[in-house]
Design an enzyme around this catalytic site. Structure first.
Site, short mmCIF file in Angstrom:
data_model
loop_
_atom_site.label_atom_id
_atom_site.label_comp_id
_atom_site.label_asym_id
_atom_site.label_seq_id
_atom_site.Cartn_x
_atom_site.Cartn_y
_atom_site.Cartn_z
N GLU A 1 0.84 -1.20 0.00
CA GLU A 1 0.00 0.00 0.00
C GLU A 1 0.87 1.24 0.00
O GLU A 1 1.93 1.28 0.64
CB GLU A 1 -0.93 0.00 1.21
CG GLU A 1 -1.99 1.09 1.18
CD GLU A 1 -3.08 0.84 2.22
OE1 GLU A 1 -3.82 -0.16 2.07
OE2 GLU A 1 -3.17 1.64 3.18
N ASP B 1 0.19 5.34 0.64
CA ASP B 1 -0.86 6.18 1.19
C ASP B 1 -0.57 7.67 1.15
O ASP B 1 0.51 8.12 1.54
CB ASP B 1 -1.07 5.86 2.68
CG ASP B 1 -1.60 4.47 2.94
OD1 ASP B 1 -2.34 3.95 2.09
OD2 ASP B 1 -1.26 3.90 3.99
N GLU C 1 -2.69 10.36 3.25
CA GLU C 1 -3.77 10.53 4.23
C GLU C 1 -3.76 11.98 4.72
O GLU C 1 -2.77 12.44 5.28
CB GLU C 1 -3.61 9.57 5.40
CG GLU C 1 -3.79 8.11 5.01
CD GLU C 1 -3.57 7.16 6.16
OE1 GLU C 1 -4.40 6.26 6.36
OE2 GLU C 1 -2.54 7.32 6.86
#
Length: 288
Positions: A103, A105, A107
């Protein structure tokens, strides 16, 4: 000092304009490349722009219809305004494997009105993460759309905000460092992160300000499509894809200068310097 930093950023952004304009192409509508996967009643689809929102009943999320093995993935995002403490808006790549996922990310961690958003990035490989970086952005991400990109090829991963590199993660599998190797989908979501997102979870979502709306556009995808059940992403390392060409094997001098500005003036947390949670410095830290 602050004005110097801003001038430096503006100059560096200007240097990227020729590259940005050279990539302009007709944009597909949302439904061509993406689909809603949860919070269906909390999505407003206007074809070339999508709004997803969070209230007490639900958030929402969408993902790409295809999986990818490399690429230069872009999304234009305008974040929830007002008092957004505890609200998390995310844009990321994921192999969607519980416990063993890869993953990458973005955020965006909301905050009380008047306080800055925190942008957190993270890299997971074979289920191992805990590689957070956090920065304060040099612009207001709620006032207008800004462009966020993830470059993922066999050499490195680079996170960009408005074409400025803000995070660099080199492929160091030769040092035993995990590196994403699974087909991944592109996802975006908005959700309640009251338990951790703002001030370590001390600042909760104030539902009096709901709904919290995040806006997305720019649904073209520059990526190597691959069957999500494929055992290898090797075909996506081909130099027939422009993001795998030598130009994208490392940061060029202008990008490196911009990255240095971000590292020295905007980073608020780097796992590589967190001795409490990482008493032994992770081996990749010397290479970033």
């Amino acid at each position: 000092m602050a004005s110097y930093i801003m001038i430096s950023i503006i100059i560096l952004v200007a240097l990227f304009i020729s590259e940005i304009t050279s990539r302009i192409s007709s944009e597909p509508i949302f439904d061509e490349n993406y689909g809603v996967i949860w919070g269906y009643t909390h999505v407003e689809n206007h074809a070339s722009e999508v709004q997803i929102y969070l209230d007490k009943s639900s958030g929402a999320g969408f993902e790409s219809k295809q999986s990818y093995g490399s690429g230069f993935f872009t999304m234009q995002i305008k974040l929830p305004d007002k008092d957004s403490g505890g609200v998390v808006t995310a844009f990321y790549l994921t192999s969607v494997e519980d416990g063993n996922r890869d993953e990458l990310d973005f955020e965006f961690l909301g905050n009380r009105e008047g306080k800055p958003y925190t942008l957190q990035t993270n890299v997971f490989a074979q289920g191992i993460g805990n590689r957070e970086h956090r920065i304060y952005l040099w612009f207001d991400p709620t006032a207008d759309f800004h462009t966020y990109k993830i470059l993922w090829n066999q050499h490195h991963i680079v996170f960009f905000a408005d074409n400025i590199p803000i995070r660099y993660f080199k492929n160091n599998i030769n040092f035993g460092v995990g590196y994403p190797s699974k087909p991944m989908k592109i996802e975006a979501s908005i959700w309640d992160g009251s338990d951790w997102a703002t001030d370590g979870g001390q600042t909760k979502v104030d539902w009096n300000h709901a709904p919290f709306r995040a806006y997305f556009k720019g649904f073209n995808i520059d990526g190597c499509q691959i069957d999500k059940n494929s055992g290898t992403i090797e075909p996506c390392n081909s130099d027939k894809y422009w993001w795998n060409s030598k130009r994208y094997w490392e940061l060029d001098p202008t990008e490196q200068e911009a990255y240095n500005i971000v590292k020295h003036h905007y980073v608020t947390y780097d796992y590589c310097t967190d001795k409490q949670n990482h008493p032994v410095t992770p081996p990749e830290c010397s290479q970033q």
